[in-house]
Design an enzyme around this catalytic site. Structure first.
Site, PDB file in Angstrom:
ATOM      1  N   VAL A  67      11.017   7.492   1.889  1.00 15.55           N
ATOM      2  CA  VAL A  67      12.045   7.145   0.909  1.00 15.55           C
ATOM      3  C   VAL A  67      12.303   8.386   0.055  1.00 15.55           C
ATOM      4  O   VAL A  67      11.345   9.086  -0.333  1.00 15.55           O
ATOM      5  CB  VAL A  67      11.567   5.966   0.026  1.00 15.55           C
ATOM      6  CG1 VAL A  67      12.567   5.682  -1.086  1.00 15.55           C
ATOM      7  CG2 VAL A  67      11.351   4.724   0.889  1.00 15.55           C
ATOM      8  N   GLY A  75      12.171  -0.556  -4.514  1.00 13.66           N
ATOM      9  CA  GLY A  75      12.280  -1.564  -3.475  1.00 13.66           C
ATOM     10  C   GLY A  75      12.940  -1.096  -2.188  1.00 13.66           C
ATOM     11  O   GLY A  75      13.094  -1.889  -1.251  1.00 13.66           O
ATOM     12  N   GLU A  99      -0.060   3.964  11.477  1.00 15.21           N
ATOM     13  CA  GLU A  99      -1.187   4.698  10.898  1.00 15.21           C
ATOM     14  C   GLU A  99      -0.680   5.505   9.716  1.00 15.21           C
ATOM     15  O   GLU A  99       0.499   5.878   9.668  1.00 15.21           O
ATOM     16  CB  GLU A  99      -1.867   5.595  11.942  1.00 15.21           C
ATOM     17  CG  GLU A  99      -0.954   6.564  12.592  1.00 15.21           C
ATOM     18  CD  GLU A  99      -1.313   6.801  14.060  1.00 15.21           C
ATOM     19  OE1 GLU A  99      -2.144   6.074  14.623  1.00 15.21           O
ATOM     20  OE2 GLU A  99      -0.720   7.705  14.640  1.00 15.21           O
ATOM     21  N   ASN A 104      -3.060   7.764   1.108  1.00 19.98           N
ATOM     22  CA  ASN A 104      -1.692   7.349   0.779  1.00 19.98           C
ATOM     23  C   ASN A 104      -1.681   5.920   0.208  1.00 19.98           C
ATOM     24  O   ASN A 104      -1.299   4.953   0.876  1.00 19.98           O
ATOM     25  CB  ASN A 104      -0.802   7.452   2.027  1.00 19.98           C
ATOM     26  CG  ASN A 104       0.674   7.396   1.680  1.00 19.98           C
ATOM     27  OD1 ASN A 104       1.040   6.970   0.582  1.00 19.98           O
ATOM     28  ND2 ASN A 104       1.510   7.817   2.607  1.00 19.98           N
ATOM     29  N   TYR A 111       2.477  -1.575   2.662  1.00 18.36           N
ATOM     30  CA  TYR A 111       2.221  -2.264   3.930  1.00 18.36           C
ATOM     31  C   TYR A 111       1.369  -3.521   3.717  1.00 18.36           C
ATOM     32  O   TYR A 111       1.613  -4.548   4.354  1.00 18.36           O
ATOM     33  CB  TYR A 111       1.555  -1.315   4.928  1.00 18.36           C
ATOM     34  CG  TYR A 111       2.461  -0.210   5.421  1.00 18.36           C
ATOM     35  CD1 TYR A 111       3.718  -0.495   5.951  1.00 18.36           C
ATOM     36  CD2 TYR A 111       2.075   1.126   5.370  1.00 18.36           C
ATOM     37  CE1 TYR A 111       4.556   0.507   6.397  1.00 18.36           C
ATOM     38  CE2 TYR A 111       2.910   2.140   5.828  1.00 18.36           C
ATOM     39  CZ  TYR A 111       4.144   1.828   6.342  1.00 18.36           C
ATOM     40  OH  TYR A 111       4.976   2.824   6.791  1.00 18.36           O
TER      41      TYR A 111
HETATM   42  C1  LIG Z   1       5.365   5.002   0.470  1.00 18.73           C
HETATM   43  C2  LIG Z   1       6.868   4.890   0.194  1.00 18.73           C
HETATM   44  C3  LIG Z   1       7.596   4.748   1.524  1.00 18.73           C
HETATM   45  C4  LIG Z   1       7.135   3.675  -0.690  1.00 18.73           C
HETATM   46  O1  LIG Z   1       8.545   3.475  -0.797  1.00 18.73           O
HETATM   47  P1  LIG Z   1       9.183   2.777  -2.106  1.00 18.73           P
HETATM   48  O2  LIG Z   1      10.624   2.545  -1.861  1.00 18.73           O
HETATM   49  O3  LIG Z   1       8.843   3.584  -3.291  1.00 18.73           O
HETATM   50  O4  LIG Z   1       8.389   1.386  -2.148  1.00 18.73           O
HETATM   51  P2  LIG Z   1       8.820   0.039  -2.895  1.00 18.73           P
HETATM   52  O5  LIG Z   1       9.584   0.353  -4.137  1.00 18.73           O
HETATM   53  O6  LIG Z   1       9.463  -0.879  -1.918  1.00 18.73           O
HETATM   54  O7  LIG Z   1       7.387  -0.516  -3.321  1.00 18.73           O
HETATM   55  C5  LIG Z   1       6.745  -1.602  -2.641  1.00 18.73           C
HETATM   56  C6  LIG Z   1       5.283  -1.632  -3.051  1.00 18.73           C
HETATM   57  O8  LIG Z   1       4.628  -0.440  -2.611  1.00 18.73           O
HETATM   58  C7  LIG Z   1       3.634  -0.054  -3.555  1.00 18.73           C
HETATM   59  N1  LIG Z   1       3.945   1.255  -4.116  1.00 18.73           N
HETATM   60  C8  LIG Z   1       5.097   1.951  -3.993  1.00 18.73           C
HETATM   61  N2  LIG Z   1       4.975   3.148  -4.619  1.00 18.73           N
HETATM   62  C9  LIG Z   1       3.743   3.176  -5.141  1.00 18.73           C
HETATM   63  C10 LIG Z   1       3.015   4.156  -5.885  1.00 18.73           C
HETATM   64  N3  LIG Z   1       3.576   5.335  -6.234  1.00 18.73           N
HETATM   65  N4  LIG Z   1       1.727   3.902  -6.234  1.00 18.73           N
HETATM   66  C11 LIG Z   1       1.135   2.731  -5.887  1.00 18.73           C
HETATM   67  N5  LIG Z   1       1.778   1.745  -5.178  1.00 18.73           N
HETATM   68  C12 LIG Z   1       3.068   1.982  -4.826  1.00 18.73           C
HETATM   69  C13 LIG Z   1       3.637  -1.098  -4.625  1.00 18.73           C
HETATM   70  O9  LIG Z   1       2.684  -2.096  -4.271  1.00 18.73           O
HETATM   71  C14 LIG Z   1       5.038  -1.656  -4.537  1.00 18.73           C
HETATM   72  O10 LIG Z   1       5.144  -2.970  -5.018  1.00 18.73           O
HETATM   73  P3  LIG Z   1       5.558  -3.240  -6.563  1.00 18.73           P
HETATM   74  O11 LIG Z   1       6.912  -2.618  -6.735  1.00 18.73           O
HETATM   75  O12 LIG Z   1       5.573  -4.726  -6.646  1.00 18.73           O
HETATM   76  O13 LIG Z   1       4.513  -2.568  -7.400  1.00 18.73           O
HETATM   77  C15 LIG Z   1       7.390   6.158  -0.558  1.00 18.73           C
HETATM   78  O14 LIG Z   1       6.542   6.403  -1.668  1.00 18.73           O
HETATM   79  C16 LIG Z   1       7.448   7.409   0.292  1.00 18.73           C
HETATM   80  O15 LIG Z   1       8.438   7.679   0.968  1.00 18.73           O
HETATM   81  N6  LIG Z   1       6.378   8.254   0.255  1.00 18.73           N
HETATM   82  C17 LIG Z   1       6.342   9.496   1.017  1.00 18.73           C
HETATM   83  C18 LIG Z   1       6.289   9.257   2.517  1.00 18.73           C
HETATM   84  C19 LIG Z   1       5.178   8.319   2.928  1.00 18.73           C
HETATM   85  O16 LIG Z   1       4.079   8.364   2.400  1.00 18.73           O
HETATM   86  N7  LIG Z   1       5.479   7.432   3.901  1.00 18.73           N
HETATM   87  C20 LIG Z   1       4.545   6.437   4.403  1.00 18.73           C
HETATM   88  C21 LIG Z   1       3.679   6.987   5.453  1.00 18.73           C
HETATM   89  S1  LIG Z   1       3.974   6.206   7.009  1.00 18.73           S
END
Ligand SMILES: CC(C)(COP(=O)(O)OP(=O)(O)OC[C@H]1O[C@@H](n2cnc3c(N)ncnc32)[C@H](O)[C@@H]1OP(=O)(O)O)[C@@H](O)C(=O)NCCC(=O)NCCS
Length: 140
Positions: A67, A75, A99, A104, A111
């Site tokens: 993201v 979200g 995986e 992370n 997940y």
């Molecule tokens: C991991 C990632 C995909 C999350 O995307 P996002 O759009 O921010 O996630 P969401 O807003 O849908 O969050 C859903 C849930 O994820 C968790 N979450 C998201 N960001 C978080 C953070 N910085 N710290 C802890 N939990 C987190 C929370 O449980 C959250 O639920 P909540 O909003 O009720 O607290 C994003 O941080 C990212 O792209 N990171 C870099 C790439 C990566 O790590 N990809 C995954 C590896 S396969």
């Protein structure tokens, strides 16, 4: 995802660990078993998220979810994951695997909220930096 999205995806992924190269993305678009989706904000002409994976018989693997930093924690990751899980269901998938890096926490929380649970690990699976992988699975 379209081939012309690749330059924007390279920018989106620039700050993430294990970012894919242009060649890797181009190859992925050619994979017969692959699926590649983006969240596109048409008004801003911006790609906000990408998710790639594979379907093999009744199993799917999520290879990549990213993201854009500017829209994280709103979200978007949950939205594209929900879309892909539904897409996989329509293709007859019964089990989904992925995986991720052991450190992370953000991805692991995301997940787990979507029903994935830990089924194993792989020692030193990632490089730059070296780190273990956690394997997760959920039934669809
Ligand atoms: C991991 C990632 C995909 C999350 O995307 P996002 O759009 O921010 O996630 P969401 O807003 O849908 O969050 C859903 C849930 O994820 C968790 N979450 C998201 N960001 C978080 C953070 N910085 N710290 C802890 N939990 C987190 C929370 O449980 C959250 O639920 P909540 O909003 O009720 O607290 C994003 O941080 C990212 O792209 N990171 C870099 C790439 C990566 O790590 N990809 C995954 C590896 S396969």
């Amino acid at each position: 995802m379209r081939p012309e999205d690749i330059p924007a995806i390279l920018v989106l992924e620039a700050d993430t660990l294990s970012a894919w190269s242009r060649e890797h993305l181009e190859d992925e678009l050619q994979q017969p078993a692959g699926f590649q989706f983006v969240v596109r904000n048409a008004a801003l002409d911006m790609i906000q998220a990408v998710l790639y994976g594979r379907i093999m018989a009744d199993e799917a693997e999520i290879l990549k979810l990213s993201v854009a930093e500017s829209v994280r924690k709103k979200g978007v990751g949950s939205q594209i994951l929900d879309f892909v899980l539904n897409y996989c269901r329509t293709k007859g998938v019964k089990n989904c695997f992925l995986e991720l890096r052991a450190s992370n926490t953000a991805a692991r929380n995301l997940y787990e909220k979507r029903g994935f649970f830990r089924v194993g690990s792989r020692k030193n699976y990632y490089d730059e930096p070296v780190e273990d992988a956690i394997l997760m699975q959920r039934e669809l």
